[in-house]
Design a protein around this motif. Structure first.
Motif, short mmCIF file in Angstrom:
data_model
loop_
_atom_site.label_atom_id
_atom_site.label_comp_id
_atom_site.label_asym_id
_atom_site.label_seq_id
_atom_site.Cartn_x
_atom_site.Cartn_y
_atom_site.Cartn_z
N LEU A 1 0.75 -1.29 -0.15
CA LEU A 1 -0.15 0.02 0.07
C LEU A 1 0.75 1.14 0.02
CD1 LEU A 1 -2.81 1.62 0.66
CD2 LEU A 1 -2.28 1.17 3.08
N LEU A 2 0.41 2.30 -0.88
CA LEU A 2 1.21 3.60 -0.60
C LEU A 2 0.14 4.63 -0.31
CD1 LEU A 2 3.91 5.10 -1.01
CD2 LEU A 2 3.05 5.69 -3.43
N LEU B 1 7.57 20.12 -1.73
CA LEU B 1 8.78 19.27 -1.25
C LEU B 1 7.95 17.76 -1.18
CD1 LEU B 1 11.58 19.00 -0.22
CD2 LEU B 1 10.82 19.00 2.12
N LEU B 2 8.69 16.86 -1.76
CA LEU B 2 8.18 15.44 -1.68
C LEU B 2 9.22 14.48 -0.81
CD1 LEU B 2 7.68 14.48 -5.68
CD2 LEU B 2 5.73 15.10 -4.05
N LYS B 3 8.45 13.69 -0.18
CA LYS B 3 9.04 12.89 0.73
C LYS B 3 8.35 11.30 0.88
CE LYS B 3 10.40 16.09 4.21
NZ LYS B 3 10.54 16.46 5.86
N LEU B 4 9.00 10.40 0.36
CA LEU B 4 8.58 9.14 0.70
C LEU B 4 9.08 8.22 1.92
CD1 LEU B 4 9.42 8.85 -2.89
CD2 LEU B 4 7.54 7.12 -2.26
N PRO C 1 3.68 2.67 4.15
CA PRO C 1 4.10 3.29 3.25
C PRO C 1 3.37 4.75 2.77
CG PRO C 1 4.35 1.17 2.71
CD PRO C 1 3.25 1.20 3.82
N ARG C 2 4.11 5.86 2.93
CA ARG C 2 3.14 7.00 2.29
C ARG C 2 4.29 7.80 1.51
NH1 ARG C 2 4.23 8.05 8.01
NH2 ARG C 2 3.49 6.06 8.14
N LEU C 3 3.67 8.63 0.71
CA LEU C 3 4.09 9.79 -0.37
C LEU C 3 3.55 11.17 0.31
CD1 LEU C 3 6.14 11.10 -2.46
CD2 LEU C 3 4.04 10.31 -4.00
N GLN D 1 15.34 8.24 -6.21
CA GLN D 1 15.01 9.05 -7.33
C GLN D 1 14.18 10.36 -6.73
OE1 GLN D 1 13.46 7.77 -10.87
NE2 GLN D 1 14.41 5.76 -10.47
N PHE D 2 13.51 10.34 -5.99
CA PHE D 2 12.38 11.54 -5.54
C PHE D 2 12.52 12.12 -4.23
CE2 PHE D 2 10.59 9.06 -9.09
CZ PHE D 2 10.59 10.03 -9.91
#
Length: 206
Positions: free
Chosen positions: A90-91, A103-106, A131-133, A187-188
């Motif tokens: 799951l994301l 801003l992006l964070k995983l 898991p989260r974005l 990558q992100f």
């Protein structure tokens, strides 16, 4: 199979609010695939197939909870259980008050940080390993209530950054589904769309 859930509130009045940025990313993924939505008991869903280089194709269920934010787990957990998927499949796509806009964070796990949709998913899952974005929406200006801020609409001056944030977040979710969390983070994580600070002129410039 993977499940990607964008958190938000149902209803046109919430469609372009900061709290619904996860829905914007889900809509972008569905648009790219030309997918058709179907309404289930507590969620709108569609199935897409992602293809990558050097890996098998991956079936992904896109989910937009039709509960309100605070009850997101009621929409997400039954689908995860129905497809017999573990939490790591799951994301969750969520807004993040504690990150600056752009801003992006995983993250593979961790505390909910006050995000009530993630809080409810973790509560029903009995685990913080969700898991989260995280998509930064920034803290409100001084004196403004955070609850009011997250339900405010994007301003015209923010639209170009928002479009790029949504595009990159959709790319990050795709990378996660095909190549895993570590590759998506490599990558992100650290993607920052804020304008670069302008350095003050040095004495030699005069």
């Amino acid at each position: 199979m993977r499940l990607i859930a964008g958190l938000g509130n149902p209803g046109l009045q919430y469609a372009q609010t900061r709290h619904n940025v996860g829905w914007l990313v889900i809509d972008e993924l569905a648009r790219r695939a030309g997918a058709t939505w179907r309404l289930q008991e507590h969620a709108a869903t569609c199935e897409i197939r992602l293809e990558g280089t050097g890996v098998p194709g991956q079936k992904v269920l896109l989910v937009k909870p039709q509960t309100f934010m605070n009850s997101s787990g009621k929409a997400v957990l039954p689908l995860l259980n129905f497809y017999k998927l573990p939490l790591e499949a799951l994301l969750v796509l969520q807004d993040d008050l504690d990150s600056p806009f752009g801003l992006l964070k995983l993250r593979p796990s961790g505390r909910h940080g006050g995000q009530n949709g993630l809080r409810d998913i973790q509560r029903l899952a009995g685990s913080e390993a969700v898991p989260r974005l995280k998509l930064g929406i920034s803290r409100p200006p001084p004196g403004r209530d955070p609850a009011d801020w997250v339900l405010s609409r994007w301003q015209p001056a923010e639209q170009s950054t928002l479009a790029e944030l949504v595009r990159l977040a959709a790319d990050a979710a795709t990378t996660w589904a095909l190549y895993g969390m570590a590759e998506a983070q490599a990558q992100f994580n650290g993607t920052d769309l804020r304008p670069a600070a302008v350095a003050p002129p040095s004495p030699s410039d005069f």
